[in-house]
Design a protein around this motif. Structure first.
Motif, PDB file in Angstrom:
ATOM      1  N   HIS A  38      -3.340 -27.410  81.473  1.00 44.35           N
ATOM      2  CA  HIS A  38      -4.361 -26.524  81.327  1.00 44.35           C
ATOM      3  C   HIS A  38      -3.917 -25.128  81.124  1.00 44.35           C
ATOM      4  CE1 HIS A  38      -7.925 -29.013  81.828  1.00 44.35           C
ATOM      5  NE2 HIS A  38      -7.315 -29.527  82.930  1.00 44.35           N
ATOM      6  N   ASP A  39      -2.754 -24.695  81.775  1.00 48.94           N
ATOM      7  CA  ASP A  39      -2.215 -23.332  81.921  1.00 48.94           C
ATOM      8  C   ASP A  39      -1.759 -23.013  80.369  1.00 48.94           C
ATOM      9  OD1 ASP A  39      -3.170 -23.062  84.413  1.00 48.94           O
ATOM     10  OD2 ASP A  39      -0.810 -23.446  85.221  1.00 48.94           O
ATOM     11  N   ASP A  40      -1.073 -24.047  80.110  1.00 47.75           N
ATOM     12  CA  ASP A  40      -0.595 -23.573  78.479  1.00 47.75           C
ATOM     13  C   ASP A  40      -0.654 -25.163  77.827  1.00 47.75           C
ATOM     14  OD1 ASP A  40       0.985 -23.203  76.338  1.00 47.75           O
ATOM     15  OD2 ASP A  40       2.853 -22.924  77.266  1.00 47.75           O
ATOM     16  N   PRO A  41      -1.771 -25.031  76.979  1.00 48.24           N
ATOM     17  CA  PRO A  41      -1.996 -26.429  76.114  1.00 48.24           C
ATOM     18  C   PRO A  41      -0.912 -26.753  75.248  1.00 48.24           C
ATOM     19  CG  PRO A  41      -3.971 -25.284  76.571  1.00 48.24           C
ATOM     20  CD  PRO A  41      -2.983 -24.141  76.838  1.00 48.24           C
ATOM     21  N   SER A  42      -0.079 -25.660  74.646  1.00 51.04           N
ATOM     22  CA  SER A  42       0.748 -25.814  73.686  1.00 51.04           C
ATOM     23  C   SER A  42       2.155 -25.981  74.501  1.00 51.04           C
ATOM     24  CB  SER A  42       0.661 -24.801  72.542  1.00 51.04           C
ATOM     25  OG  SER A  42      -0.443 -24.784  72.147  1.00 51.04           O
ATOM     26  N   ILE A  43       2.320 -26.080  75.619  1.00 52.73           N
ATOM     27  CA  ILE A  43       3.849 -26.456  76.267  1.00 52.73           C
ATOM     28  C   ILE A  43       4.568 -27.287  75.568  1.00 52.73           C
ATOM     29  CG2 ILE A  43       2.781 -27.778  78.101  1.00 52.73           C
ATOM     30  CD1 ILE A  43       4.913 -26.666  79.982  1.00 52.73           C
ATOM     31  N   ASP A  44       5.827 -27.057  75.379  1.00 51.29           N
ATOM     32  CA  ASP A  44       6.625 -28.008  74.722  1.00 51.29           C
ATOM     33  C   ASP A  44       7.067 -29.001  75.840  1.00 51.29           C
ATOM     34  OD1 ASP A  44       9.777 -27.746  75.507  1.00 51.29           O
ATOM     35  OD2 ASP A  44       8.789 -25.873  75.486  1.00 51.29           O
ATOM     36  N   ILE A  45       7.133 -30.252  75.283  1.00 55.06           N
ATOM     37  CA  ILE A  45       7.551 -31.417  76.497  1.00 55.06           C
ATOM     38  C   ILE A  45       8.522 -31.284  77.143  1.00 55.06           C
ATOM     39  CG2 ILE A  45       7.749 -33.848  76.621  1.00 55.06           C
ATOM     40  CD1 ILE A  45       4.963 -33.004  75.778  1.00 55.06           C
ATOM     41  N   GLN A  46       9.609 -30.602  76.560  1.00 56.04           N
ATOM     42  CA  GLN A  46      10.900 -30.769  77.299  1.00 56.04           C
ATOM     43  C   GLN A  46      10.680 -29.633  78.595  1.00 56.04           C
ATOM     44  OE1 GLN A  46      14.648 -30.227  75.417  1.00 56.04           O
ATOM     45  NE2 GLN A  46      14.485 -31.759  74.041  1.00 56.04           N
ATOM     46  N   SER A  47       9.857 -28.881  78.371  1.00 54.55           N
ATOM     47  CA  SER A  47       9.751 -27.744  79.555  1.00 54.55           C
ATOM     48  C   SER A  47       8.797 -28.418  80.518  1.00 54.55           C
ATOM     49  CB  SER A  47       9.026 -26.447  78.736  1.00 54.55           C
ATOM     50  OG  SER A  47       9.899 -25.817  77.807  1.00 54.55           O
ATOM     51  N   LEU A  48       7.899 -29.094  79.962  1.00 61.52           N
ATOM     52  CA  LEU A  48       6.973 -29.695  80.839  1.00 61.52           C
ATOM     53  C   LEU A  48       7.790 -30.741  81.869  1.00 61.52           C
ATOM     54  CD1 LEU A  48       4.058 -30.344  82.125  1.00 61.52           C
ATOM     55  CD2 LEU A  48       3.875 -32.335  80.142  1.00 61.52           C
ATOM     56  N   CYS A  49       8.674 -31.499  81.249  1.00 61.65           N
ATOM     57  CA  CYS A  49       9.591 -32.526  81.822  1.00 61.65           C
ATOM     58  C   CYS A  49      10.273 -31.888  82.914  1.00 61.65           C
ATOM     59  CB  CYS A  49      10.736 -32.949  80.825  1.00 61.65           C
ATOM     60  SG  CYS A  49       9.784 -34.432  79.823  1.00 61.65           S
ATOM     61  N   ARG A  50      10.752 -30.559  82.688  1.00 69.79           N
ATOM     62  CA  ARG A  50      11.397 -30.071  83.738  1.00 69.79           C
ATOM     63  C   ARG A  50      10.588 -29.484  85.011  1.00 69.79           C
ATOM     64  NH1 ARG A  50      13.924 -28.134  79.164  1.00 69.79           N
ATOM     65  NH2 ARG A  50      16.126 -28.374  79.010  1.00 69.79           N
ATOM     66  N   ILE A  51       9.395 -29.137  84.550  1.00 66.01           N
ATOM     67  CA  ILE A  51       8.442 -28.682  85.614  1.00 66.01           C
ATOM     68  C   ILE A  51       7.969 -29.851  86.424  1.00 66.01           C
ATOM     69  CG2 ILE A  51       5.980 -27.964  86.016  1.00 66.01           C
ATOM     70  CD1 ILE A  51       6.427 -26.177  83.298  1.00 66.01           C
ATOM     71  N   ILE A  52       7.775 -31.047  85.780  1.00 73.86           N
ATOM     72  CA  ILE A  52       7.644 -32.129  86.407  1.00 73.86           C
ATOM     73  C   ILE A  52       8.612 -32.609  87.409  1.00 73.86           C
ATOM     74  CG2 ILE A  52       7.046 -34.682  86.307  1.00 73.86           C
ATOM     75  CD1 ILE A  52       5.823 -34.061  83.597  1.00 73.86           C
ATOM     76  N   ILE A  53       9.882 -32.753  87.185  1.00 72.04           N
ATOM     77  CA  ILE A  53      10.899 -32.913  88.053  1.00 72.04           C
ATOM     78  C   ILE A  53      11.197 -32.059  88.850  1.00 72.04           C
ATOM     79  CG2 ILE A  53      13.494 -33.366  87.885  1.00 72.04           C
ATOM     80  CD1 ILE A  53      12.849 -34.548  84.978  1.00 72.04           C
ATOM     81  N   ASP A  54      11.158 -30.765  88.760  1.00 72.14           N
ATOM     82  CA  ASP A  54      11.030 -29.750  90.082  1.00 72.14           C
ATOM     83  C   ASP A  54      10.118 -29.971  90.752  1.00 72.14           C
ATOM     84  OD1 ASP A  54      13.222 -28.836  88.726  1.00 72.14           O
ATOM     85  OD2 ASP A  54      12.315 -27.001  87.464  1.00 72.14           O
ATOM     86  N   ASP A  55       8.852 -30.238  90.629  1.00 73.89           N
ATOM     87  CA  ASP A  55       7.951 -30.737  91.492  1.00 73.89           C
ATOM     88  C   ASP A  55       8.231 -31.649  92.264  1.00 73.89           C
ATOM     89  OD1 ASP A  55       6.242 -28.221  90.712  1.00 73.89           O
ATOM     90  OD2 ASP A  55       5.111 -29.242  89.433  1.00 73.89           O
ATOM     91  N   PHE A  56       8.448 -32.783  91.710  1.00 83.88           N
ATOM     92  CA  PHE A  56       8.907 -34.032  92.414  1.00 83.88           C
ATOM     93  C   PHE A  56       9.931 -33.853  93.270  1.00 83.88           C
ATOM     94  CE2 PHE A  56      11.587 -37.545  93.080  1.00 83.88           C
ATOM     95  CZ  PHE A  56      10.799 -38.443  93.255  1.00 83.88           C
ATOM     96  N   MET A  57      10.818 -32.948  93.184  1.00 80.40           N
ATOM     97  CA  MET A  57      12.046 -32.930  93.882  1.00 80.40           C
ATOM     98  C   MET A  57      11.986 -31.866  95.010  1.00 80.40           C
ATOM     99  SD  MET A  57      14.393 -34.964  93.080  1.00 80.40           S
ATOM    100  CE  MET A  57      15.543 -34.366  94.209  1.00 80.40           C
ATOM    101  N   ALA A  58      10.710 -30.906  94.861  1.00 78.18           N
ATOM    102  CA  ALA A  58      10.433 -29.986  95.841  1.00 78.18           C
ATOM    103  C   ALA A  58      10.343 -30.473  97.282  1.00 78.18           C
ATOM    104  CB  ALA A  58       9.376 -29.069  95.491  1.00 78.18           C
ATOM    105  N   ASP A  59       9.654 -31.996  97.171  1.00 79.49           N
ATOM    106  CA  ASP A  59       9.394 -32.570  98.618  1.00 79.49           C
ATOM    107  C   ASP A  59      10.747 -32.938  99.485  1.00 79.49           C
ATOM    108  OD1 ASP A  59       6.498 -32.153  98.091  1.00 79.49           O
ATOM    109  OD2 ASP A  59       6.384 -34.348  97.707  1.00 79.49           O
ATOM    110  N   TYR A  60      11.767 -32.786  98.809  1.00 83.80           N
ATOM    111  CA  TYR A  60      13.124 -33.274  99.245  1.00 83.80           C
ATOM    112  C   TYR A  60      14.094 -32.173  99.645  1.00 83.80           C
ATOM    113  CZ  TYR A  60      11.222 -37.924  97.509  1.00 83.80           C
ATOM    114  OH  TYR A  60      10.409 -38.819  97.234  1.00 83.80           O
ATOM    115  N   ARG A  61      13.562 -31.090  99.600  1.00 84.68           N
ATOM    116  CA  ARG A  61      14.227 -29.812  99.709  1.00 84.68           C
ATOM    117  C   ARG A  61      14.690 -29.697 101.231  1.00 84.68           C
ATOM    118  NH1 ARG A  61      16.390 -29.920  95.135  1.00 84.68           N
ATOM    119  NH2 ARG A  61      15.210 -29.595  93.340  1.00 84.68           N
ATOM    120  N   PHE A  62      13.733 -30.098 102.191  1.00 86.22           N
ATOM    121  CA  PHE A  62      14.044 -29.756 103.753  1.00 86.22           C
ATOM    122  C   PHE A  62      13.996 -31.059 104.450  1.00 86.22           C
ATOM    123  CE2 PHE A  62       9.817 -28.802 102.438  1.00 86.22           C
ATOM    124  CZ  PHE A  62       9.034 -29.612 103.371  1.00 86.22           C
TER     125      PHE A  62
END
Length: 469
Positions: A259-283
């Protein structure tokens, strides 16, 4: 009076034309179905909660509603729950329902309108998956399609079963408890191929354990450009109940970024998805659930995105490596060396943790430990492809020697009857059929057996574990 009727007719015609601009209506099987106008992206979510994942699946759908769909982003969900694990969500969700996610900021209840009732569909049946994807693409056309699956998985084969051959001991993804069935990766690939009819997902995200394997990426390469998955188990922590401390892949965040960026390139989206997932394991997590083996309270985690266009060339090189290893296994010194290499390599949950190996770590250790120049060169070439071309983005928790992608190799400690079943199942996957990797595994097993003085003793038969090689 006739004059007013004339204007009324014109007005009604204008309104009808306006509606047609927004959507189309087709008649199928006696029912009117709305076809939505083309959007930027349609996100297809196959949410199999007809098992002990029910509460997690519907919490994920619930959070997706906090974002919702729009004229640019369609979020289409096929959801099925199980009455034993639905918890706070209504029993109406034990049926299979097709919904378009509508925005609803309130958590605790699914309020998106139901498009179709599918009664009690079997989400472990590939025909259900095919029907869902075909329906979503036909009724919600878009410039690109993203496929999200939330379902149980055990990697390329179900290595978790300990018994002899049973109907449940098979290639396994998307287990449906009500129907007592699941589908193989080959069945999944075939269903998606038929439904896509020449199209391809821009991205596939598997919220399923142990799913980032060379074999799975190779199987899905024709249906998706990019794949995000974990080579480890995906932990779901809900203690105390309702807190959802570790949620797995956050589908709502994926939708929000679109929604924030409908034209986001998929590789950038991949990085965001993985970073969001790994955030739960930071502590550190304090929980009654079993965490890391060292008692730190930190759960292990991996997540990676791969470019499926690159997996064919990687597979060719792995085939060459397998052929060379088969040649060298005839020499006792190399056989012992290969045993030592496997013993040092990072492994992931499987039968006695002896069958799923990190590919990058295996290649790195092989390069260091082998004296065979050809094998070293092949390992170097494959590692270069793995890190510079195949892996788009990868993260893992500290202490893991993870590259992002695993591969199947059976250790001789696996009992013979289990080995035979797993090799039979492994032979059904496309990677096994197109390479000599399974032949390498078989030859390794036979060479270990040939060198044992007691290979014909009764102690080596049945379910007993083989001695340490």
């Amino acid at each position: 009076m006739l004059r007013y009727r004339k204007y009324d007719k014109i007005l009604r015609g204008f309104c009808f034309s306006f509606i047609l601009l927004a959507s189309s209506i087709v008649i199928a099987e006696g029912q009117a179905r709305v076809l939505y106008p083309a959007a930027k992206t349609t996100v297809l979510c196959y949410m199999n909660g007809d098992n002990d994942l029910s509460s997690e699946v519907f919490h994920a759908i619930d959070t997706m509603e906090t974002v919702g769909s729009s004229d640019q982003i369609n979020v289409i969900v096929l959801a099925d729950g199980h009455p034993d694990w639905l918890k706070t969500y209504g029993r109406e969700w034990q049926r299979t329902r097709l919904i378009r996610i509508a925005r609803d900021p309130q958590l605790g209840r699914i309020r998106s309108p139901v498009i179709d009732e599918w009664q009690e569909a079997n989400l472990g049946d590939p025909s259900t998956l095919q029907r869902f994807v075909k329906t979503a693409i036909e009724r919600f056309p878009a410039e690109k399609y993203i496929f999200l699956m939330f379902a149980h998985g055990r990697g390329i084969i179900n290595t978790k079963q300990f018994g002899r051959v049973t109907p449940n001991k098979r290639l396994s993804i998307s287990r449906d408890a009500t129907s007592r069935s699941d589908m193989s990766m080959a069945q999944m690939q075939n269903a998606l191929t038929r439904a896509l009819n020449g199209q391809q997902f821009e991205l596939t995200v598997l919220s399923s354990c142990l799913s980032n394997m060379v074999e799975i990426g190779y199987e899905l390469a024709d249906v998706t450009r990019y794949l995000i998955a974990s080579q480890d188990e995906i932990h779901l922590l809900d203690e105390p109940p309702g807190t959802f401390q570790i949620r797995g892949i956050k589908f709502d965040k994926i939708i929000q970024h679109l929604h924030d960026d409908p034209s986001i390139d998929i590789q950038s989206l991949c990085r965001i998805i993985i970073d969001d997932f790994m955030a739960d394991y930071r502590f550190e997590r304090h929980s009654s659930l079993k965490a890391a083996a060292d008692g730190s309270g930190v759960f292990p985690a991996t997540m990676a995105a791969i470019d499926c266009r690159q997996i064919a060339s990687l597979t060719t090189q792995l085939d060459r490596l397998a052929a060379r290893i088969i040649e060298r296994l005839e020499q006792p010194a190399f056989l012992k060396n290969w045993q030592a290499i496997l013993g040092q390599t990072q492994r992931f949950p499987s039968f006695l943790n002896l069958e799923y190996y990190d590919l990058g770590n295996l290649l790195e250790i092989t390069m260091l430990e082998t004296s065979d120049a050809q094998i070293r060169q092949l390992c170097e070439e494959i590692l270069s492809q793995l890190h510079s071309r195949l892996i788009v983005h990868e993260e893992h928790t500290a202490g893991q020697h993870a590259s992002g992608v695993s591969i199947y190799v059976s250790n001789p400690l696996v009992p013979q009857n289990i080995f035979d079943v797993h090799q039979s199942l492994y032979g059904q996957c496309k990677f096994s059929q197109d390479t000599r990797w399974d032949e390498m595994i078989n030859r390794y097993r036979h060479r270990i057996d040939d060198l044992r003085p007691d290979k014909n003793s009764e102690s080596q038969k049945g379910d007993s574990l083989l001695p340490q090689p």
